[in-house]
Design a protein around this motif. Structure first.
Motif, PDB file in Angstrom:
ATOM      1  N   HIS A  75       0.851  -1.190   0.000  1.00 29.09           N
ATOM      2  CA  HIS A  75       0.000   0.000   0.000  1.00 29.09           C
ATOM      3  C   HIS A  75       0.884   1.236   0.000  1.00 29.09           C
ATOM      4  O   HIS A  75       1.738   1.405   0.882  1.00 29.09           O
ATOM      5  N   GLY A  76       0.710   2.080  -0.996  1.00 28.73           N
ATOM      6  CA  GLY A  76       1.504   3.296  -1.120  1.00 28.73           C
ATOM      7  C   GLY A  76       0.676   4.541  -0.861  1.00 28.73           C
ATOM      8  O   GLY A  76      -0.463   4.652  -1.330  1.00 28.73           O
ATOM      9  N   THR A  77       1.237   5.480  -0.122  1.00 22.54           N
ATOM     10  CA  THR A  77       0.613   6.775   0.120  1.00 22.54           C
ATOM     11  C   THR A  77       1.604   7.872  -0.263  1.00 22.54           C
ATOM     12  O   THR A  77       2.806   7.619  -0.383  1.00 22.54           O
ATOM     13  N   ASN A  78       1.088   9.066  -0.431  1.00 24.19           N
ATOM     14  CA  ASN A  78       1.918  10.202  -0.858  1.00 24.19           C
ATOM     15  C   ASN A  78       2.590   9.938  -2.201  1.00 24.19           C
ATOM     16  O   ASN A  78       3.644  10.520  -2.494  1.00 24.19           O
ATOM     17  N   THR A  79       2.014   9.066  -3.025  1.00 26.16           N
ATOM     18  CA  THR A  79       2.606   8.811  -4.331  1.00 26.16           C
ATOM     19  C   THR A  79       2.392  10.030  -5.238  1.00 26.16           C
ATOM     20  O   THR A  79       1.465  10.824  -5.042  1.00 26.16           O
ATOM     21  N   ILE A 130       2.577  18.865  -9.900  1.00 25.56           N
ATOM     22  CA  ILE A 130       2.946  17.551  -9.389  1.00 25.56           C
ATOM     23  C   ILE A 130       2.698  17.538  -7.887  1.00 25.56           C
ATOM     24  O   ILE A 130       3.213  18.385  -7.151  1.00 25.56           O
ATOM     25  N   GLN A 131       1.893  16.596  -7.441  1.00 23.39           N
ATOM     26  CA  GLN A 131       1.508  16.508  -6.033  1.00 23.39           C
ATOM     27  C   GLN A 131       1.867  15.140  -5.458  1.00 23.39           C
ATOM     28  O   GLN A 131       1.918  14.151  -6.188  1.00 23.39           O
ATOM     29  N   SER A 132       2.079  15.116  -4.153  1.00 19.89           N
ATOM     30  CA  SER A 132       2.275  13.832  -3.461  1.00 19.89           C
ATOM     31  C   SER A 132       0.980  13.468  -2.744  1.00 19.89           C
ATOM     32  O   SER A 132       0.949  13.237  -1.532  1.00 19.89           O
ATOM     33  N   THR A 133      -0.111  13.410  -3.516  1.00 13.84           N
ATOM     34  CA  THR A 133      -1.437  13.130  -2.965  1.00 13.84           C
ATOM     35  C   THR A 133      -2.028  11.837  -3.524  1.00 13.84           C
ATOM     36  O   THR A 133      -3.212  11.562  -3.314  1.00 13.84           O
ATOM     37  N   GLY A 134      -1.229  11.067  -4.232  1.00 15.45           N
ATOM     38  CA  GLY A 134      -1.734   9.843  -4.840  1.00 15.45           C
ATOM     39  C   GLY A 134      -1.653   8.651  -3.900  1.00 15.45           C
ATOM     40  O   GLY A 134      -1.224   8.744  -2.745  1.00 15.45           O
ATOM     41  N   ALA A 135      -2.058   7.513  -4.410  1.00 12.29           N
ATOM     42  CA  ALA A 135      -2.023   6.270  -3.638  1.00 12.29           C
ATOM     43  C   ALA A 135      -1.994   5.099  -4.611  1.00 12.29           C
ATOM     44  O   ALA A 135      -2.383   5.230  -5.779  1.00 12.29           O
TER      45      ALA A 135
END
Length: 479
Positions: free
Chosen positions: A209-213, A238-243
């Motif tokens: 499980h990845g966060t801040n992707t 570009i944001q670190s808001t993915g998962a």
């Protein structure tokens, strides 16, 4: 430049310790020219025949950029045996880099191997892992910053001459938000058990499980036809808001008959991989609701089957069979239009999610025929019979976690599956191998690159295929 050092030492008689340091630094001078001559987008063949493009885009300005990036990390781990049947590892890693705001990125991790009985071994582990912010991605935020270069987009341009026609938008740029290092949690559990003297069973499960992707969002997309910042075109942020998340289960059966030097394996793998974007620069269909793009990864192959078999035939000739099958990859159905006016042609029909369609299953069989001729000389060590990589005697279901406790590579997986090659030729030091490799032996047509654009005449059809049958004949000399 990269500097790395590992230290191994013991604490008492029970603790085998390892610590390490890493420093990476890079300096770049780059003048990469992307889309320097411009690109027209036509929504259909009919629009092309009528010379009616929807957009024209071109990147202009000075392409020369200079930048640097520094990464650093340290780790410490402890391998110890709390009980006679239990081997454990615990460790922690800290990483930091420029261009990322978060400075304390501690990543603890642990793994164990438990000999539950004389025949059953259980392996498992859990850990946190951080991904780096890649320098090539950072470069885009410097290059297309509105000072070095910009993207010029013209809506409804004339064709083939764009001058004086259409509606030009203000310059578009690429920016980075305040970023955190992407974080990945990974846990695995597995069991190995021999079924007989000639057969071994392995099963394992891995959860990731990845966060801040990293993902991109157009923060200046039109709202009811009006952009929040009218003086700018698209602002790709570009944001670190993915998962992302993945479940993967594997079962495998390995068999070997030592007197005849025969070995075989059957392995099945189920995986389910989901994310918001397939690359950090991919824009969502609707930047006002980017979470609506949650769906299968572009590489989400649900089912894989691997069959390997290797046996001698006669007079030093061996044959190896490698069969691989995979269920279909996903692709996205799009309308082919830009209804929301963000100049990105990835709008989906109502009720259709990202990567919801599937292409075609893949199946291929490779055969290797090998004749080994011993040329003399004594090789040190006893003759052996190699097993498939990743399938040593006793198995290695939790090995990935064990290897990463000390700060090794980040979590991964996939690949083309296990391979195995068993050679004849005796225990001689010098050996001549004459071989024939037959790739895709049955010449199966594996279709790929399916088109999801509803306006295309190729909608729902494949536009390419994997390579056909290929036969390679050669020889090698080993010493």
């Amino acid at each position: 430049i990269e500097l790395a050092q590992n230290f191994d030492f013991n604490v008492g008689r029970k603790h085998s310790m390892r610590a390490g340091l890493l420093l990476e630094a890079g300096w770049w001078d780059s003048d990469q020219r992307s889309n320097a001559t411009g690109t027209y987008v036509f929504t259909s063949i009919d629009a092309y025949n009528l010379a009616r493009p929807s957009t024209y885009s071109i990147r202009v300005g000075n392409p020369l950029v200079e930048y640097n990036q520094v990464k650093a990390g340290w780790y410490v781990q402890d391998d110890f045996r709390p009980a006679k049947t239990l081997q454990a590892s615990i460790g922690v890693r800290q990483e930091v880099q420029t261009q990322v705001d978060s400075k304390w990125n501690l990543a603890p991790r642990g793994a164990f191997t438990w000999n539950a009985s004389k025949k059953t071994t259980v392996r498992g582990g859990y850990g946190l892992f951080y991904d780096w912010y890649d320098s090539a991605l950072y470069e885009q935020t410097i290059r297309v910053d509105g000072e070095h270069q910009v993207d010029v987009i013209v809506q409804n341009p004339t064709y083939p001459a764009v001058d004086g026609g259409g509606t030009p938008l203000p310059a578009s740029v690429i920016r980075a938000a305040s970023l955190d290092q992407p974080l990945v949690q990974q846990a695995s559990i597995g069991v190995d058990r021999p079924l007989a003297a000639w057969a071994e069973f392995r099963a394992d499960y891995m959860w990731t499980h990845g966060t801040n992707t990293l993902r991109s969002v157009n923060i200046n997309a039109p709202v009811n036809g009006v952009r929040p910042e009218p003086s700018v075109g698209n602002i790709t942020q570009i944001q670190s808001t993915g998962a992302r998340t993945q479940d993967r289960a594997t079962v495998a059966l390995t068999a070997r008959y030592v007197p005849r030097r025969m070995v075989g394996m059957v392995m099945y793998q189920y995986a389910n991989t989901r994310n918001f974007a397939d690359s950090p620069t991919s824009l969502p269909a609707d930047s006002l609701n980017p979470d609506a793009d949650w769906g299968p990864s572009a590489q989400d192959v649900r089912h894989r089957l691997f069959i390997n078999f290797n046996t001698p035939l006669w007079n030093g000739v061996r044959v190896g069979l490698n069969m691989q099958g995979a269920s279909a990859l996903p692709y996205t159905i799009t309308t082919g239009l830009d209804a929301n006016g963000d100049t990105v042609f990835n709008d989906r029909p109502a009720g259709v999610s990202r990567n919801s369609a599937r292409g075609a299953a893949q199946w291929t069989t490779n055969i290797r025929i090998n004749k080994s001729i011993g040329l003399g000389g004594q090789r040190s060590g006893p003759p052996n019979m190699p097993l498939p990589p990743g399938m040593p005697p006793g198995g290695n279901a939790g090995g990935a976690m064990n290897q990463r406790v000390g700060g090794g590579p980040g979590p991964g997986g996939g690949g083309d599956g296990p391979q195995m090659v068993v050679m004849e030729g005796g225990n001689t030091k010098y050996r001549l191998d004459i071989y024939a490799n037959i790739q895709n032996a049955f010449n199966n047509v594996n279709y790929n690159a399916f088109i999801g654009n509803q306006l295309s005449s190729f909608f729902g059809r494949a536009t390419s295929a994997a390579p056909p049958r290929r036969i390679e004949v050669g020889f090698s000399l080993g010493f």
